[in-house]
Design an enzyme around this catalytic site. Structure first.
Site, PDB file in Angstrom:
ATOM      1  N   TRP A  29      -9.784  74.993   9.729  1.00  0.00           N
ATOM      2  CA  TRP A  29      -9.089  76.268   9.908  1.00  0.00           C
ATOM      3  C   TRP A  29     -10.159  77.280  10.307  1.00  0.00           C
ATOM      4  O   TRP A  29     -11.101  77.492   9.572  1.00  0.00           O
ATOM      5  CB  TRP A  29      -8.410  76.686   8.591  1.00  0.00           C
ATOM      6  CG  TRP A  29      -7.768  78.032   8.701  1.00  0.00           C
ATOM      7  CD1 TRP A  29      -8.303  79.244   8.344  1.00  0.00           C
ATOM      8  CD2 TRP A  29      -6.475  78.314   9.216  1.00  0.00           C
ATOM      9  NE1 TRP A  29      -7.420  80.255   8.616  1.00  0.00           N
ATOM     10  CE2 TRP A  29      -6.286  79.711   9.158  1.00  0.00           C
ATOM     11  CE3 TRP A  29      -5.446  77.517   9.750  1.00  0.00           C
ATOM     12  CZ2 TRP A  29      -5.116  80.331   9.604  1.00  0.00           C
ATOM     13  CZ3 TRP A  29      -4.300  78.130  10.178  1.00  0.00           C
ATOM     14  CH2 TRP A  29      -4.130  79.516  10.093  1.00  0.00           C
ATOM     15  N   ASP A  35       2.700  73.494   4.144  1.00  0.00           N
ATOM     16  CA  ASP A  35       1.575  74.236   3.561  1.00  0.00           C
ATOM     17  C   ASP A  35       2.108  75.195   2.497  1.00  0.00           C
ATOM     18  O   ASP A  35       2.032  76.415   2.636  1.00  0.00           O
ATOM     19  CB  ASP A  35       0.845  74.987   4.681  1.00  0.00           C
ATOM     20  CG  ASP A  35      -0.509  75.517   4.250  1.00  0.00           C
ATOM     21  OD1 ASP A  35      -0.817  75.411   3.046  1.00  0.00           O
ATOM     22  OD2 ASP A  35      -1.250  76.043   5.088  1.00  0.00           O
ATOM     23  N   ASP A  37       3.536  69.774   9.074  1.00  0.00           N
ATOM     24  CA  ASP A  37       2.613  69.968   7.961  1.00  0.00           C
ATOM     25  C   ASP A  37       3.220  71.004   7.019  1.00  0.00           C
ATOM     26  O   ASP A  37       3.492  72.131   7.432  1.00  0.00           O
ATOM     27  CB  ASP A  37       1.261  70.468   8.471  1.00  0.00           C
ATOM     28  CG  ASP A  37       0.285  70.743   7.337  1.00  0.00           C
ATOM     29  OD1 ASP A  37      -0.007  69.808   6.572  1.00  0.00           O
ATOM     30  OD2 ASP A  37      -0.187  71.894   7.211  1.00  0.00           O
ATOM     31  N   GLU A  65       1.651  76.940  -0.702  1.00  0.00           N
ATOM     32  CA  GLU A  65       0.515  77.353  -1.532  1.00  0.00           C
ATOM     33  C   GLU A  65       1.001  78.213  -2.701  1.00  0.00           C
ATOM     34  O   GLU A  65       1.044  79.420  -2.574  1.00  0.00           O
ATOM     35  CB  GLU A  65      -0.514  78.088  -0.674  1.00  0.00           C
ATOM     36  CG  GLU A  65      -1.055  77.228   0.479  1.00  0.00           C
ATOM     37  CD  GLU A  65      -2.198  77.898   1.236  1.00  0.00           C
ATOM     38  OE1 GLU A  65      -2.961  78.693   0.648  1.00  0.00           O
ATOM     39  OE2 GLU A  65      -2.323  77.629   2.426  1.00  0.00           O
ATOM     40  N   TYR A  66       1.327  77.583  -3.855  1.00  0.00           N
ATOM     41  CA  TYR A  66       1.293  76.180  -4.213  1.00  0.00           C
ATOM     42  C   TYR A  66       2.468  75.908  -5.126  1.00  0.00           C
ATOM     43  O   TYR A  66       2.909  76.809  -5.859  1.00  0.00           O
ATOM     44  CB  TYR A  66      -0.011  75.857  -4.968  1.00  0.00           C
ATOM     45  CG  TYR A  66      -1.258  76.062  -4.137  1.00  0.00           C
ATOM     46  CD1 TYR A  66      -1.657  75.112  -3.214  1.00  0.00           C
ATOM     47  CD2 TYR A  66      -2.001  77.222  -4.286  1.00  0.00           C
ATOM     48  CE1 TYR A  66      -2.804  75.284  -2.455  1.00  0.00           C
ATOM     49  CE2 TYR A  66      -3.154  77.408  -3.520  1.00  0.00           C
ATOM     50  CZ  TYR A  66      -3.547  76.442  -2.597  1.00  0.00           C
ATOM     51  OH  TYR A  66      -4.669  76.641  -1.839  1.00  0.00           O
ATOM     52  N   ASP A  85       7.066  81.401  19.743  1.00  0.00           N
ATOM     53  CA  ASP A  85       7.879  80.432  20.486  1.00  0.00           C
ATOM     54  C   ASP A  85       7.235  80.111  21.832  1.00  0.00           C
ATOM     55  O   ASP A  85       7.076  78.944  22.209  1.00  0.00           O
ATOM     56  CB  ASP A  85       9.290  81.013  20.678  1.00  0.00           C
ATOM     57  CG  ASP A  85      10.103  80.264  21.718  1.00  0.00           C
ATOM     58  OD1 ASP A  85      10.782  79.301  21.355  1.00  0.00           O
ATOM     59  OD2 ASP A  85      10.052  80.655  22.912  1.00  0.00           O
ATOM     60  N   MET A 141      -7.722  71.252   1.751  1.00  0.00           N
ATOM     61  CA  MET A 141      -8.389  72.485   2.165  1.00  0.00           C
ATOM     62  C   MET A 141      -9.676  72.641   1.347  1.00  0.00           C
ATOM     63  O   MET A 141      -9.762  73.440   0.419  1.00  0.00           O
ATOM     64  CB  MET A 141      -7.449  73.676   1.990  1.00  0.00           C
ATOM     65  CG  MET A 141      -6.225  73.597   2.895  1.00  0.00           C
ATOM     66  SD  MET A 141      -5.133  75.023   2.781  1.00  0.00           S
ATOM     67  CE  MET A 141      -4.379  74.748   1.188  1.00  0.00           C
ATOM     68  N   GLY A 196       4.537  77.552   6.238  1.00  0.00           N
ATOM     69  CA  GLY A 196       4.004  78.138   5.007  1.00  0.00           C
ATOM     70  C   GLY A 196       2.746  78.933   5.241  1.00  0.00           C
ATOM     71  O   GLY A 196       2.722  79.900   5.979  1.00  0.00           O
ATOM     72  N   GLY A 197       1.654  78.496   4.584  1.00  0.00           N
ATOM     73  CA  GLY A 197       0.405  79.239   4.627  1.00  0.00           C
ATOM     74  C   GLY A 197       0.285  80.162   3.423  1.00  0.00           C
ATOM     75  O   GLY A 197       1.249  80.386   2.682  1.00  0.00           O
ATOM     76  N   TRP A 198      -0.893  80.712   3.227  1.00  0.00           N
ATOM     77  CA  TRP A 198      -1.156  81.555   2.056  1.00  0.00           C
ATOM     78  C   TRP A 198      -0.183  82.714   1.973  1.00  0.00           C
ATOM     79  O   TRP A 198       0.362  83.009   0.914  1.00  0.00           O
ATOM     80  CB  TRP A 198      -2.598  82.051   2.109  1.00  0.00           C
ATOM     81  CG  TRP A 198      -2.990  82.915   0.960  1.00  0.00           C
ATOM     82  CD1 TRP A 198      -3.327  84.230   1.001  1.00  0.00           C
ATOM     83  CD2 TRP A 198      -3.084  82.531  -0.432  1.00  0.00           C
ATOM     84  NE1 TRP A 198      -3.642  84.699  -0.268  1.00  0.00           N
ATOM     85  CE2 TRP A 198      -3.502  83.668  -1.158  1.00  0.00           C
ATOM     86  CE3 TRP A 198      -2.875  81.340  -1.124  1.00  0.00           C
ATOM     87  CZ2 TRP A 198      -3.699  83.647  -2.548  1.00  0.00           C
ATOM     88  CZ3 TRP A 198      -3.065  81.317  -2.494  1.00  0.00           C
ATOM     89  CH2 TRP A 198      -3.468  82.459  -3.190  1.00  0.00           C
ATOM     90  N   TYR A 204     -12.191  74.169   1.423  1.00  0.00           N
ATOM     91  CA  TYR A 204     -12.833  75.434   1.784  1.00  0.00           C
ATOM     92  C   TYR A 204     -12.167  76.531   0.969  1.00  0.00           C
ATOM     93  O   TYR A 204     -11.231  76.253   0.208  1.00  0.00           O
ATOM     94  CB  TYR A 204     -12.750  75.716   3.285  1.00  0.00           C
ATOM     95  CG  TYR A 204     -11.406  75.477   3.924  1.00  0.00           C
ATOM     96  CD1 TYR A 204     -10.388  76.420   3.836  1.00  0.00           C
ATOM     97  CD2 TYR A 204     -11.152  74.311   4.639  1.00  0.00           C
ATOM     98  CE1 TYR A 204      -9.155  76.203   4.422  1.00  0.00           C
ATOM     99  CE2 TYR A 204      -9.923  74.083   5.238  1.00  0.00           C
ATOM    100  CZ  TYR A 204      -8.925  75.039   5.134  1.00  0.00           C
ATOM    101  OH  TYR A 204      -7.697  74.824   5.715  1.00  0.00           O
ATOM    102  N   ASP A 205     -12.643  77.751   1.099  1.00  0.00           N
ATOM    103  CA  ASP A 205     -12.221  78.819   0.174  1.00  0.00           C
ATOM    104  C   ASP A 205     -12.483  78.383  -1.270  1.00  0.00           C
ATOM    105  O   ASP A 205     -11.751  78.765  -2.190  1.00  0.00           O
ATOM    106  CB  ASP A 205     -10.734  79.181   0.345  1.00  0.00           C
ATOM    107  CG  ASP A 205     -10.429  79.754   1.723  1.00  0.00           C
ATOM    108  OD1 ASP A 205     -11.370  80.235   2.376  1.00  0.00           O
ATOM    109  OD2 ASP A 205      -9.266  79.716   2.139  1.00  0.00           O
TER     110      ASP A 205
END
Length: 345
Positions: free
Chosen positions: A324, A94, A92, A96-97, A31, A164, A54-56, A166-167
């Site tokens: 990223w 994110d 955004d 996954e998935y 925050d 993304m 989100g995110g992985w 990448y990866d």
């Protein structure tokens, strides 16, 4: 920490998560950091600050939340409240998935339609704040994800798709390859390598991946070039126990090597230093390192590869390039500087 605000158009602060069907920070300290970041908009009038959800490791709540109109409504209301509170410029997503397990998340076939409903309801929610709110979503750099989303419908509700790219290699892959390459690599380009033999043995016709490949795929699906944002990664992926053939590229290995690090570390401690030699792959348009003594192979983005990616964005009229993550860049003459210089040409 001083960030290169004047060289960025959007900063996507990461991450919030879906907690009890609402968008919330998983920890309170985020925050304060976000509030400090938003203050920078007073000095940098063209900068937009967005929030990512989100995110992985943070996508576990999406499928359940998106399942019903009631829970989606609760989530959208929490997003609108959050963006108003912090005076943000957009969101955004994110996830996954959708329709896939990711790190081991709940998922159902209906995620496909539910994702469309969620994104379009988020669009309405953001429009209720103001018409300039930006809505994006993060997408994998490989085609399988797009079997589980309604890309044409979703793109009508969002500003950009953040690919993304990448990866694209790493983790459990039994062979070395590039993880964030621009150039399209075909099977004939790697014919005779252990990687090609393994792909044929596994019946894996989906690889090798590349930025050019996924962009071409999306444009064939009808996605407007101006809505496609490609990705760079500011850290490497690495394997150990890699034989010296082909300087370690497309070889079998003994598993992931965890010493890969940020671009800053790779450049300052590994690039043509300490036994590591930098090589350039003109087909993949990507650099890589190989240490013959330690049998370590590292794939990464450098200033040359990100400049080529930026030129590619300009040549095709794409929406932009994202990365990223900013904290992995070198403080001077790094990847953001290279992208910016190419952009301004």
């Amino acid at each position: 920490e001083i960030l290169p605000y004047d060289k960025l158009t959007h900063i996507i602060f990461s991450f919030t998560e879906v907690i009890e069907n609402e968008m919330k920070f998983p920890e309170d300290t985020l925050d304060l950091i976000l509030k400090q970041l938003v203050k920078q908009k007073r000095k940098h009038l063209d900068l937009r600050v967005m929030i990512a959800c989100g995110g992985w490791a943070g996508s576990g709540g999406f499928s359940e939340m998106a399942r019903t109109a009631e829970t989606r409504k609760k989530f959208v209301e929490s997003v609108v409240k959050f963006i108003r509170k912090y005076k943000l410029d957009g969101l955004d997503i994110d996830w996954e998935y959708p329709g896939l397990p990711g790190i081991g998340n709940p998922y159902i076939p209906e995620d496909k339609e539910n994702f469309t409903a969620l994104m379009c309801e988020l669009r309405e929610g953001l429009n209720s704040i103001c018409e300039h709110q930006v809505l994006t979503f993060a997408a994998a750099g490989w085609e399988e994800m797009f079997n589980h989303i309604e890309i044409e419908k979703v793109m009508n509700c969002v500003n950009y798709i953040n690919v993304m790219s990448y990866d694209l290699a790493g983790g459990s892959d039994p062979y070395t390859s590039h993880h964030t390459n621009l150039g399209l690599v075909r099977m004939e380009d790697i014919q005779g390598t252990p990687a090609a033999a393994r792909m044929i043995e596994d019946g894996d016709s989906t690889k090798p991946f590349s930025t050019e490949r996924i962009v071409s795929f999306l444009m064939d699906k009808g996605v407007k070039p101006s809505q496609i944002v490609i990705g760079s990664n500011f850290s490497g992926r690495a394997w150990q126990g890699v034989p010296p053939d082909n300087n370690g590229l497309y070889q079998l290995n003994r598993g992931r090597w965890r010493g890969r690090g940020s671009y800053a570390r790779i450049r300052d401690e590994m690039e043509d230093k300490n036994g590591y030699v930098r090589y350039w792959d003109p087909v993949a348009k990507a650099p890589y390192l190989y240490n013959a003594t330690d049998s370590v192979f590292i794939t990464y983005d450098d200033t040359m590869s990100v400049r080529l990616k930026t030129k590619y964005v300009k040549d095709l009229g794409l929406g932009g390039i994202m990365f990223w993550q900013l904290g992995d860049d070198a403080p001077q003459d790094g990847l953001v500087d290279a992208i910016y210089k190419e952009k301004m040409k």
